[in-house]
Write a protein that holds these residues in place. Structure first.
Motif, PDB file in Angstrom:
ATOM      1  N   PRO A 104     -34.508  31.151  31.477  1.00  0.00           N
ATOM      2  CA  PRO A 104     -33.917  32.252  32.235  1.00  0.00           C
ATOM      3  C   PRO A 104     -34.016  32.124  33.756  1.00  0.00           C
ATOM      4  CG  PRO A 104     -36.034  32.927  31.348  1.00  0.00           C
ATOM      5  CD  PRO A 104     -35.746  31.558  30.790  1.00  0.00           C
ATOM      6  N   PHE A 105     -34.948  31.295  34.262  1.00  0.00           N
ATOM      7  CA  PHE A 105     -35.188  31.240  35.698  1.00  0.00           C
ATOM      8  C   PHE A 105     -34.586  29.994  36.334  1.00  0.00           C
ATOM      9  CE2 PHE A 105     -39.068  33.536  34.156  1.00  0.00           C
ATOM     10  CZ  PHE A 105     -38.693  34.776  34.630  1.00  0.00           C
ATOM     11  N   TYR A 106     -34.242  30.116  37.631  1.00  0.00           N
ATOM     12  CA  TYR A 106     -33.872  28.944  38.427  1.00  0.00           C
ATOM     13  C   TYR A 106     -35.154  28.460  39.100  1.00  0.00           C
ATOM     14  CZ  TYR A 106     -30.806  25.796  40.890  1.00  0.00           C
ATOM     15  OH  TYR A 106     -30.175  24.659  41.329  1.00  0.00           O
ATOM     16  N   ILE A 107     -35.506  27.176  38.903  1.00  0.00           N
ATOM     17  CA  ILE A 107     -36.847  26.700  39.250  1.00  0.00           C
ATOM     18  C   ILE A 107     -36.805  25.412  40.061  1.00  0.00           C
ATOM     19  CG2 ILE A 107     -39.027  25.845  38.272  1.00  0.00           C
ATOM     20  CD1 ILE A 107     -38.396  27.617  35.795  1.00  0.00           C
ATOM     21  N   TYR A 108     -37.625  25.357  41.121  1.00  0.00           N
ATOM     22  CA  TYR A 108     -37.955  24.116  41.801  1.00  0.00           C
ATOM     23  C   TYR A 108     -39.327  23.678  41.305  1.00  0.00           C
ATOM     24  CZ  TYR A 108     -34.264  24.901  45.320  1.00  0.00           C
ATOM     25  OH  TYR A 108     -33.066  25.088  45.967  1.00  0.00           O
ATOM     26  N   LYS A 109     -39.482  22.384  41.039  1.00  0.00           N
ATOM     27  CA  LYS A 109     -40.747  21.842  40.539  1.00  0.00           C
ATOM     28  C   LYS A 109     -41.340  20.905  41.596  1.00  0.00           C
ATOM     29  CE  LYS A 109     -40.941  20.773  36.158  1.00  0.00           C
ATOM     30  NZ  LYS A 109     -41.812  21.879  35.718  1.00  0.00           N
ATOM     31  N   MET A 110     -42.583  21.163  41.986  1.00  0.00           N
ATOM     32  CA  MET A 110     -43.281  20.321  42.948  1.00  0.00           C
ATOM     33  C   MET A 110     -44.384  19.549  42.218  1.00  0.00           C
ATOM     34  SD  MET A 110     -43.627  22.970  46.156  1.00  0.00           S
ATOM     35  CE  MET A 110     -44.076  21.676  47.301  1.00  0.00           C
ATOM     36  N   PHE A 111     -44.407  18.226  42.399  1.00  0.00           N
ATOM     37  CA  PHE A 111     -45.416  17.370  41.790  1.00  0.00           C
ATOM     38  C   PHE A 111     -46.320  16.822  42.895  1.00  0.00           C
ATOM     39  CE2 PHE A 111     -41.888  17.479  38.863  1.00  0.00           C
ATOM     40  CZ  PHE A 111     -42.494  17.552  37.616  1.00  0.00           C
ATOM     41  N   ILE A 112     -47.613  17.142  42.805  1.00  0.00           N
ATOM     42  CA  ILE A 112     -48.558  16.808  43.863  1.00  0.00           C
ATOM     43  C   ILE A 112     -49.651  15.906  43.297  1.00  0.00           C
ATOM     44  CG2 ILE A 112     -50.235  17.766  45.490  1.00  0.00           C
ATOM     45  CD1 ILE A 112     -48.501  20.299  45.605  1.00  0.00           C
ATOM     46  N   LEU A 113     -49.790  14.720  43.884  1.00  0.00           N
ATOM     47  CA  LEU A 113     -50.794  13.764  43.435  1.00  0.00           C
ATOM     48  C   LEU A 113     -52.185  14.220  43.866  1.00  0.00           C
ATOM     49  CD1 LEU A 113     -51.360  10.993  42.096  1.00  0.00           C
ATOM     50  CD2 LEU A 113     -51.103   9.976  44.379  1.00  0.00           C
TER      51      LEU A 113
ATOM     52  N   ARG B 108     -41.750  22.381  30.682  1.00  0.00           N
ATOM     53  CA  ARG B 108     -42.599  22.155  31.851  1.00  0.00           C
ATOM     54  C   ARG B 108     -42.548  20.715  32.350  1.00  0.00           C
ATOM     55  NH1 ARG B 108     -44.888  25.635  28.332  1.00  0.00           N
ATOM     56  NH2 ARG B 108     -45.674  27.604  29.162  1.00  0.00           N
ATOM     57  N   ILE B 109     -42.489  19.746  31.444  1.00  0.00           N
ATOM     58  CA  ILE B 109     -42.568  18.337  31.852  1.00  0.00           C
ATOM     59  C   ILE B 109     -41.808  17.465  30.863  1.00  0.00           C
ATOM     60  CG2 ILE B 109     -44.727  17.856  30.623  1.00  0.00           C
ATOM     61  CD1 ILE B 109     -43.868  16.518  34.121  1.00  0.00           C
ATOM     62  N   LEU B 110     -41.160  16.434  31.369  1.00  0.00           N
ATOM     63  CA  LEU B 110     -40.438  15.476  30.543  1.00  0.00           C
ATOM     64  C   LEU B 110     -41.147  14.129  30.601  1.00  0.00           C
ATOM     65  CD1 LEU B 110     -36.816  16.321  31.769  1.00  0.00           C
ATOM     66  CD2 LEU B 110     -37.909  17.099  29.656  1.00  0.00           C
TER      67      LEU B 110
ATOM     68  N   ARG C 133     -32.669  22.223  37.027  1.00  0.00           N
ATOM     69  CA  ARG C 133     -31.368  22.114  36.377  1.00  0.00           C
ATOM     70  C   ARG C 133     -30.812  20.699  36.436  1.00  0.00           C
ATOM     71  NH1 ARG C 133     -26.976  21.692  40.021  1.00  0.00           N
ATOM     72  NH2 ARG C 133     -27.832  22.043  42.091  1.00  0.00           N
ATOM     73  N   CYS C 134     -31.352  19.853  37.312  1.00  0.00           N
ATOM     74  CA  CYS C 134     -30.883  18.472  37.443  1.00  0.00           C
ATOM     75  C   CYS C 134     -31.516  17.547  36.407  1.00  0.00           C
ATOM     76  CB  CYS C 134     -31.188  17.947  38.851  1.00  0.00           C
ATOM     77  SG  CYS C 134     -30.323  18.834  40.157  1.00  0.00           S
ATOM     78  N   HIS C 135     -32.363  18.085  35.547  1.00  0.00           N
ATOM     79  CA  HIS C 135     -33.088  17.285  34.561  1.00  0.00           C
ATOM     80  C   HIS C 135     -32.939  17.931  33.190  1.00  0.00           C
ATOM     81  CE1 HIS C 135     -34.878  15.006  37.902  1.00  0.00           C
ATOM     82  NE2 HIS C 135     -34.807  16.168  38.530  1.00  0.00           N
ATOM     83  N   PRO C 136     -33.033  17.144  32.109  1.00  0.00           N
ATOM     84  CA  PRO C 136     -32.709  17.669  30.771  1.00  0.00           C
ATOM     85  C   PRO C 136     -33.792  18.527  30.126  1.00  0.00           C
ATOM     86  CG  PRO C 136     -33.267  15.339  30.617  1.00  0.00           C
ATOM     87  CD  PRO C 136     -33.265  15.677  32.091  1.00  0.00           C
ATOM     88  N   HIS C 137     -34.269  19.530  30.851  1.00  0.00           N
ATOM     89  CA  HIS C 137     -35.182  20.515  30.272  1.00  0.00           C
ATOM     90  C   HIS C 137     -34.394  21.462  29.371  1.00  0.00           C
ATOM     91  CE1 HIS C 137     -38.675  19.609  32.855  1.00  0.00           C
ATOM     92  NE2 HIS C 137     -37.802  19.408  33.827  1.00  0.00           N
ATOM     93  N   PRO C 138     -35.057  22.123  28.411  1.00  0.00           N
ATOM     94  CA  PRO C 138     -34.371  23.172  27.646  1.00  0.00           C
ATOM     95  C   PRO C 138     -33.919  24.300  28.573  1.00  0.00           C
ATOM     96  CG  PRO C 138     -36.495  22.594  26.646  1.00  0.00           C
ATOM     97  CD  PRO C 138     -36.447  21.919  27.983  1.00  0.00           C
TER      98      PRO C 138
END
Length: 199
Positions: free
Chosen positions: A135-144, A176-178, A127-132
């Motif tokens: 329905p869900f509240y989501i945390y996104k983890m980015f793993i190198l 999914r990704i910006l 929600r802190c980023h301009p995704h469309p």
């Protein structure tokens, strides 16, 4: 706000002790679905069908994405069958798998490539980023991750895959990704001194 209303109502149902409380919580869930429908353009019934009513405390869903660059500094993307657009390999976190295991598993399933996990780059609150709206509240983890073997294969839910220069990205699956997230992952992987990005 709709997601928060639903989460509070769902949690309220788990602890409701009488019919009055149950009715009020269910009414709030309906209001939440209506708000989400107005914001997203998705039908209320479709939004409601996305949820399996839990009997415990509502928590965010976790989306794990594998961040993979090649020796030319091109980023690995997969074309999602769901919307025909591109994202980093990944998806919902599975029960029984660590975040590292999810990144490895999703990459293998979606691309055929074997990877080794390097480090966590970011944890974002969607929600802190301009995704469309969704329905869900989501945390996104980015793993190198780093490719160690395997080769591109065919899979049922991925239309295509490939490495792309950062200035020639294909149409992205913005849910999914910006593009700015891809650029941030590139900066974070290059400079360990920046640490982990955390919302």
């Amino acid at each position: 706000m709709a997601q928060r209303i639903r989460a509070l109502s769902q949690t309220g149902l788990a602890y409701a002790q009488n019919g009055y409380e149950i009715d009020r919580c269910n009414e709030l869930i309906s209001i939440s679905d209506r708000i989400a429908s107005l914001v997203s353009g998705i039908d209320e019934d479709e939004i409601n069908a996305c949820y399996t009513l839990a009997k415990e405390y509502a928590t965010p869903k976790v989306d794990v994405r594998a961040v993979i660059f090649n020796e030319r500094d091109d980023v690995l993307l997969v074309r999602e069958k769901l919307d025909g657009r591109w994202s980093m390999p990944g998806g919902w976190s599975d029960v029984g798998f660590t975040p590292k295991e999810v990144a490895v598993k999703e990459t293998k399933e979606e691309t055929g490539l074997d990877v080794r996990v390097d480090r966590l780059l970011a944890v974002m609150d969607k929600r802190c980023h301009p995704h469309p709206a969704g329905p869900f509240y989501i945390y996104k983890m980015f793993i190198l991750c780093e490719v160690t073997g395997g080769e591109f294969n065919e899979t049922y839910d991925i239309l295509d895959k490939g490495f792309f220069p950062l200035d020639q990205l294909p149409p992205l699956s913005l849910d999914r990704i910006l593009p700015e997230q891809i650029a941030l992952m590139d900066r974070l992987r290059r400079d360990k001194g920046l640490g982990v990005y955390l919302d």
